[in-house]
Each structure stands twice: as C-alpha cells, then as structure tokens.
Design a protein around this motif. Structure first.
Motif, PDB file in Angstrom:
ATOM      1  N   HIS A 128       0.989  -1.145  -0.115  1.00 16.51           N
ATOM      2  CA  HIS A 128       0.101  -0.111  -0.011  1.00 16.51           C
ATOM      3  C   HIS A 128       1.040   1.192  -0.026  1.00 16.51           C
ATOM      4  O   HIS A 128       1.787   1.173   0.713  1.00 16.51           O
ATOM      5  N   VAL A 129       0.309   2.405  -0.630  1.00 10.82           N
ATOM      6  CA  VAL A 129       0.642   3.609  -0.623  1.00 10.82           C
ATOM      7  C   VAL A 129      -0.299   4.532  -0.304  1.00 10.82           C
ATOM      8  O   VAL A 129      -1.478   4.291  -0.521  1.00 10.82           O
ATOM      9  N   VAL A 130      -0.188   5.471   0.633  1.00  9.90           N
ATOM     10  CA  VAL A 130      -1.196   6.437   1.042  1.00  9.90           C
ATOM     11  C   VAL A 130      -0.810   7.980   0.465  1.00  9.90           C
ATOM     12  O   VAL A 130      -0.211   8.511   1.302  1.00  9.90           O
ATOM     13  N   ASN A 131      -1.568   8.261  -0.566  1.00 14.52           N
ATOM     14  CA  ASN A 131      -1.061   9.680  -1.091  1.00 14.52           C
ATOM     15  C   ASN A 131      -2.283  10.400  -1.329  1.00 14.52           C
ATOM     16  O   ASN A 131      -2.446  11.607  -1.575  1.00 14.52           O
ATOM     17  N   ASN A 132      -3.505   9.833  -0.978  1.00 11.92           N
ATOM     18  CA  ASN A 132      -4.817  10.397  -1.431  1.00 11.92           C
ATOM     19  C   ASN A 132      -6.029   9.791  -0.497  1.00 11.92           C
ATOM     20  O   ASN A 132      -5.572   8.626  -0.023  1.00 11.92           O
ATOM     21  N   LEU A 133      -6.848  10.106  -0.536  1.00  5.88           N
ATOM     22  CA  LEU A 133      -8.125   9.662   0.146  1.00  5.88           C
ATOM     23  C   LEU A 133      -8.511   8.224  -0.559  1.00  5.88           C
ATOM     24  O   LEU A 133      -8.726   7.377   0.423  1.00  5.88           O
ATOM     25  N   THR A 134      -8.486   7.978  -1.625  1.00 10.77           N
ATOM     26  CA  THR A 134      -8.695   6.641  -2.161  1.00 10.77           C
ATOM     27  C   THR A 134      -7.846   5.564  -1.843  1.00 10.77           C
ATOM     28  O   THR A 134      -8.083   4.395  -1.455  1.00 10.77           O
ATOM     29  N   ASP A 135      -6.303   5.930  -1.706  1.00 11.39           N
ATOM     30  CA  ASP A 135      -5.415   5.096  -0.944  1.00 11.39           C
ATOM     31  C   ASP A 135      -5.727   4.739   0.403  1.00 11.39           C
ATOM     32  O   ASP A 135      -5.486   3.633   0.546  1.00 11.39           O
ATOM     33  N   TYR A 136      -6.021   5.859   1.142  1.00 12.04           N
ATOM     34  CA  TYR A 136      -6.221   5.594   2.148  1.00 12.04           C
ATOM     35  C   TYR A 136      -7.499   4.471   2.826  1.00 12.04           C
ATOM     36  O   TYR A 136      -7.401   3.852   3.454  1.00 12.04           O
ATOM     37  N   ARG A 137      -8.464   4.851   1.842  1.00 12.35           N
ATOM     38  CA  ARG A 137      -9.726   3.954   1.955  1.00 12.35           C
ATOM     39  C   ARG A 137      -9.300   2.514   1.712  1.00 12.35           C
ATOM     40  O   ARG A 137      -9.518   1.699   2.489  1.00 12.35           O
ATOM     41  N   ALA A 138      -8.495   2.156   0.809  1.00 10.11           N
ATOM     42  CA  ALA A 138      -8.094   1.082   0.304  1.00 10.11           C
ATOM     43  C   ALA A 138      -7.085   0.128   1.537  1.00 10.11           C
ATOM     44  O   ALA A 138      -7.363  -0.736   1.975  1.00 10.11           O
ATOM     45  N   PHE A 139      -6.291   1.108   2.283  1.00 14.55           N
ATOM     46  CA  PHE A 139      -5.426   0.746   3.040  1.00 14.55           C
ATOM     47  C   PHE A 139      -6.291   0.546   4.529  1.00 14.55           C
ATOM     48  O   PHE A 139      -5.888  -0.565   5.175  1.00 14.55           O
ATOM     49  N   ARG A 140      -7.202   1.245   4.690  1.00 13.03           N
ATOM     50  CA  ARG A 140      -8.145   1.087   5.920  1.00 13.03           C
ATOM     51  C   ARG A 140      -8.782  -0.144   5.762  1.00 13.03           C
ATOM     52  O   ARG A 140      -9.142  -1.064   6.810  1.00 13.03           O
ATOM     53  N   GLU A 141      -9.331  -0.567   4.652  1.00 10.37           N
ATOM     54  CA  GLU A 141     -10.169  -1.777   4.313  1.00 10.37           C
ATOM     55  C   GLU A 141      -9.309  -3.002   4.788  1.00 10.37           C
ATOM     56  O   GLU A 141      -9.785  -3.956   5.374  1.00 10.37           O
ATOM     57  N   ARG A 142      -8.205  -3.095   4.329  1.00 10.47           N
ATOM     58  CA  ARG A 142      -7.299  -3.996   4.597  1.00 10.47           C
ATOM     59  C   ARG A 142      -6.821  -4.193   5.972  1.00 10.47           C
ATOM     60  O   ARG A 142      -6.927  -5.301   6.544  1.00 10.47           O
ATOM     61  N   LEU A 143      -6.700  -3.112   6.764  1.00 10.10           N
ATOM     62  CA  LEU A 143      -6.400  -3.144   8.120  1.00 10.10           C
ATOM     63  C   LEU A 143      -7.624  -3.837   9.042  1.00 10.10           C
ATOM     64  O   LEU A 143      -7.294  -4.596   9.629  1.00 10.10           O
ATOM     65  N   ASP A 144      -8.902  -3.251   8.710  1.00  8.74           N
ATOM     66  CA  ASP A 144      -9.826  -3.614   9.285  1.00  8.74           C
ATOM     67  C   ASP A 144     -10.405  -5.187   9.292  1.00  8.74           C
ATOM     68  O   ASP A 144     -11.174  -5.900   9.895  1.00  8.74           O
ATOM     69  N   GLN A 145      -9.536  -5.603   8.038  1.00 11.23           N
ATOM     70  CA  GLN A 145     -10.095  -7.290   7.758  1.00 11.23           C
ATOM     71  C   GLN A 145      -8.950  -8.235   8.481  1.00 11.23           C
ATOM     72  O   GLN A 145      -9.132  -9.240   8.613  1.00 11.23           O
ATOM     73  N   ARG A 146      -7.878  -7.544   9.151  1.00 12.78           N
ATOM     74  CA  ARG A 146      -6.887  -8.055   9.656  1.00 12.78           C
ATOM     75  C   ARG A 146      -6.748  -8.339  11.107  1.00 12.78           C
ATOM     76  O   ARG A 146      -6.387  -7.422  11.781  1.00 12.78           O
ATOM     77  N   PRO A 147      -7.052  -9.323  11.736  1.00 14.77           N
ATOM     78  CA  PRO A 147      -7.066  -9.398  13.379  1.00 14.77           C
ATOM     79  C   PRO A 147      -5.706  -9.270  13.924  1.00 14.77           C
ATOM     80  O   PRO A 147      -5.490  -8.972  15.002  1.00 14.77           O
ATOM     81  N   ASP A 148      -4.742  -9.732  13.025  1.00 12.75           N
ATOM     82  CA  ASP A 148      -3.554  -9.730  13.967  1.00 12.75           C
ATOM     83  C   ASP A 148      -2.702  -8.432  13.915  1.00 12.75           C
ATOM     84  O   ASP A 148      -1.779  -8.220  14.966  1.00 12.75           O
ATOM     85  N   LYS A 149      -3.180  -7.529  13.146  1.00 13.21           N
ATOM     86  CA  LYS A 149      -2.679  -6.056  13.186  1.00 13.21           C
ATOM     87  C   LYS A 149      -1.191  -6.027  13.164  1.00 13.21           C
ATOM     88  O   LYS A 149      -0.538  -5.077  13.750  1.00 13.21           O
ATOM     89  N   ARG A 150      -0.635  -6.559  12.373  1.00 11.50           N
ATOM     90  CA  ARG A 150       0.935  -6.779  12.173  1.00 11.50           C
ATOM     91  C   ARG A 150       1.195  -5.789  10.861  1.00 11.50           C
ATOM     92  O   ARG A 150       0.878  -6.317   9.817  1.00 11.50           O
ATOM     93  N   VAL A 151       1.847  -4.688  11.169  1.00  7.58           N
ATOM     94  CA  VAL A 151       2.109  -3.736   9.968  1.00  7.58           C
ATOM     95  C   VAL A 151       3.673  -3.777   9.933  1.00  7.58           C
ATOM     96  O   VAL A 151       4.434  -3.171  10.796  1.00  7.58           O
ATOM     97  N   LEU A 152       4.112  -3.607   8.418  1.00  2.77           N
ATOM     98  CA  LEU A 152       5.359  -3.499   8.427  1.00  2.77           C
ATOM     99  C   LEU A 152       5.413  -1.653   7.575  1.00  2.77           C
ATOM    100  O   LEU A 152       4.807  -1.800   6.513  1.00  2.77           O
ATOM    101  N   ILE A 153       6.169  -0.866   8.041  1.00  4.50           N
ATOM    102  CA  ILE A 153       6.357   0.237   7.077  1.00  4.50           C
ATOM    103  C   ILE A 153       7.570   0.452   6.525  1.00  4.50           C
ATOM    104  O   ILE A 153       8.510   0.151   7.185  1.00  4.50           O
ATOM    105  N   LEU A 154       7.602   0.883   5.191  1.00  2.01           N
ATOM    106  CA  LEU A 154       8.927   0.864   4.678  1.00  2.01           C
ATOM    107  C   LEU A 154       9.034   2.271   4.576  1.00  2.01           C
ATOM    108  O   LEU A 154       8.251   3.077   3.680  1.00  2.01           O
ATOM    109  N   GLY A 155      10.063   3.013   5.334  1.00  7.94           N
ATOM    110  CA  GLY A 155      10.251   4.272   5.164  1.00  7.94           C
ATOM    111  C   GLY A 155      10.173   5.016   6.667  1.00  7.94           C
ATOM    112  O   GLY A 155       9.181   4.913   7.379  1.00  7.94           O
ATOM    113  N   ALA A 156      11.172   5.432   7.283  1.00  5.97           N
ATOM    114  CA  ALA A 156      11.432   6.056   8.528  1.00  5.97           C
ATOM    115  C   ALA A 156      11.318   7.677   8.420  1.00  5.97           C
ATOM    116  O   ALA A 156      11.882   8.169   9.324  1.00  5.97           O
TER     117      ALA A 156
END
Length: 391
Positions: A128-156
């Motif tokens: 996922h990338v989040v650069n606009n509201l459409t991107d964010y909607r897709a990101f949140r849908e994926r997060l909401d589907q995953r009970p383990d809530k493990r996220v890797l972020i590329l970029g500090a």
C-alpha cells in the motif's frame, strides 16, 4: 474572457481557489482533476486512526459541494493530455471523449506521486501507499480485515513515523524499515534522531535501520512474508510504503515548462511560459521544494492576489514543521541545506532543544523534542531569517 484553470484538486488547488474567491467572486474558475475531486486535508490521513475517523468522515466536501461553495466548474475524472501555451489551450479527455479548453491563466497544482522501490515477490503489488483519500480507503479496508494487526512500514521519514505512531496507538504491531541509519534522516541531526527513535521504541514501535525490503511474498492465511536485504524475515498482514514523494512533472515537461526536482517557478510562482504558474508539492520556488502545508498556504495567498490583479511575490518566513507523533512530540525547522551549521543542545526531563547556528552566530534551524521544548517554537521561529524575504 477565458477562465482561470487549475489543474489538480488537492490542498494546493482548493486552497488557491478559496483564497482567490475572497478577492474575486465573479471571474470564471475551472478545476480539472483526474480523480473524484473530493476535498479533504491530506495531513489528517496519518493520524485518522487515533482520531477515530473513518475515510467518509475525512472528506470535507464532494465535487458538487465544492463547485457550489466556490462558484467553480469542476471537471472530475478528466485528464489533461497536453498544454498548448501559444494558443492558451489544454486538451482534455473524459470517459473517452476528447475536448479543448481555453484558459486565461493556467495553474499547475498537480502534486506528487509516491516513490516506489523495485521489490520482488508475488505480494509486491499488494504494497500500500497512501497519497490520497482513495489510497487511504484501501489501506483502512485491509487493516480492518486483519485481526493480527501486524504492519510493516517501509520508510522512517515524516509520513512513515506519523503512520507508525497512529497505528501503534490503535493496538497495531508496527515495524519500520529504512535504509538510513536513523529516522527522519532528512530533518534531524543524529543526536536528536536517536532520542526521537528511543521515544517511539518505548511506545512499542520497532525500527530496523540500515536495510530495506527486498521481497514480499503471499503465504497462507492471506498473510505476507517480507524478506529484508539483510536476510531478516517477517510475517505481516499489511505492508505500507512511505519512502517519499516525487513531483509530477510529465505534463509540464511535455509542454516545454522547465523542471528540476519540481516545476521551476520564480517568487511570483510563474513558470518559464507565459500565464502558467505552479503551486504546491510540485512547485520548486526559487530553487526550494517544500512539500508542507505552511509553504502551500503562503503560495496560495500570494498567487491569489497576483491572479486578482495585485502582483504579489510569495514570502517564506521561518516555517517549522510539526510532526504528528504524540509519543515523541516533535517540531523541526530544518536548516537550509547549503548553510554550514553548528548544533547547540539543551536537554530537559521530557526531551531536548537543539539549535543550529551558522558561522555568523545566526539561528538557522532548530529541533524541539518534547512538550517542554515545544513551548519555545514561536519565540525561536521569530529569530530565524526568512527563507524567501518579503518584497
């Protein structure tokens, strides 16, 4: 009289339209955008989870509402295919239909796109990338589907750290990977970056620095196995890439507009072609590219006056950047890259204050970490010379 045309419906485009309407309520305004033209504040995306905002609550107004509010024609889902600066026209495409629109003045508010690394594996397309509201909607849908809530972020960097803090505060398990040796490598000197990292780690965020993501593969249970360049492996639910943005330059280049890191403009935000201006994340003003909200606001106010007949150069005062990481409250005013500085640091119980002085003893930047240091933001900002002086 032909309309003033704004290409782009991000914060830059809408802010300019709003500022211009304060000065001229009658002149015809047209906005062209490739997406749905929903108006929203992009900075809210990286802390919407803590704020308990779903994507629908982030939107401030759809195209119809904004068109009515700003008395402006909005052409959504429309692509600008080319610019003819001699004829003062742009070629448009909407749902397969082609047309031409004449302009009096043309403003490029085309923003920037996320940089993507070449990552192998059959799960790389799912990053996922989040650069606009459409991107964010897709990101949140994926997060909401995953009970383990493990996220890797590329970029500090700034966005990666803000998302990490937001996710960690909502019970996600966050790992941040970056090739740089420290978080916020472009904003912080090493000693303040170390303290900032420690604060985030104490909040539960894990950093793996000096390496990057090499491969992302799909595995059982709809999970992903992420392999780093150093050989480490992780099983995660979501991978988010936040390694920076690159200004959208293709349209400008095709039109013969000069570009460097961004679309080159002067302090009037003029490009090298008559009646064409650049604003926002795509604009490189007097050699400076600042993809932050405060410079955008300064640009919009100045350009609105110019378009309304009062020639006004953009003024950049000292503009500190507030990083939305409550686990490590941080405000940064980066010293200019071409200025040699020495750092002086004062430590507090809850953080530190670091000041950057040039060889003449002038304050050129600072880092405020923690609530105590943060109280000095306004006082210090007044001591720093303007980046672009008032004319």
């Amino acid at each position: 009289m032909h309309p003033i045309v704004i290409i782009g419906s991000g914060m830059a485009g809408y802010t300019l339209a709003r500022e211009y309407r304060k000065l001229n309520p009658e002149q015809e305004l047209v906005m062209i955008c490739a997406d749905d033209a929903i108006n929203y504040a992009k900075p809210t995306l990286s802390n919407a989870l803590v704020g308990k905002k779903v994507p629908e609550q982030i939107a401030l107004g759809d195209a119809d509402k904004m068109s009515s509010q700003l008395k402006m024609t909005i052409k959504a889902h429309t692509w600008v295919k080319s610019i003819d600066s001699t004829a003062h026209t742009i070629a448009l495409e909407h749902q397969g239909e082609h047309s031409t629109l004449s302009y009096q003045k043309l403003i490029l508010a085309v923003g920037a796109n996320p940089i993507r690394l070449a990552i192998s594996g059959d799960g790389a397309e799912d990053i996922h990338v989040v650069n606009n509201l459409t991107d964010y909607r897709a990101f949140r849908e994926r997060l909401d589907q995953r009970p383990d809530k493990r996220v890797l972020i590329l970029g500090a960097g700034l966005i990666g750290c803000e998302f990490a803090n937001d996710l960690q505060n909502t019970d996600h398990h966050v790992t941040v990977v970056d090739l740089a040796p420290q978080p916020l490598g472009r904003l912080l000197p090493a000693h303040t970056a170390a303290a900032f990292r420690q604060n985030l780690e104490e909040a539960g965020i894990k950093f793996i620095l000096g390496t990057t993501v090499d491969k992302v593969n799909k595995i059982a249970n709809d999970d992903y196995e992420v392999t780093l360049a150093n050989g480490q492996r992780f099983v995660v639910d979501v991978v988010l890439s936040a390694i920076g943005l690159q200004p959208n330059l293709d349209l400008a280049k095709q039109a013969g507009i000069h570009t460097s890191r961004g679309i080159i403009s002067n302090s009037l935000l003029e490009t090298n072609l008559p009646d064409i201006y650049a604003i926002g994340d795509c604009a490189e003003v007097n050699g400076t590219l600042l993809p932050y909200v405060m410079p955008l606001m300064q640009q919009a106010r100045a350009l609105a006056k110019t378009l309304a007949g009062e020639t006004t150069r953009v003024h950049y005062p000292a503009m500190p950047v507030a990083v939305k990481t409550p686990a490590a409250p941080l405000t940064v005013l980066p010293a200019p890259a071409n200025v040699e500085v020495n750092w002086e640091t004062e430590e507090f119980d809850d953080g530190m204050l670091a000041k950057a002085f040039d060889p003449q003893g002038t304050l050129r930047g600072f880092v405020l970490l923690g609530a105590t240091a943060g109280k000095q933001r306004l006082t210090l900002a007044k001591l720093v010379p303007d980046l672009i002086p008032q004319s």
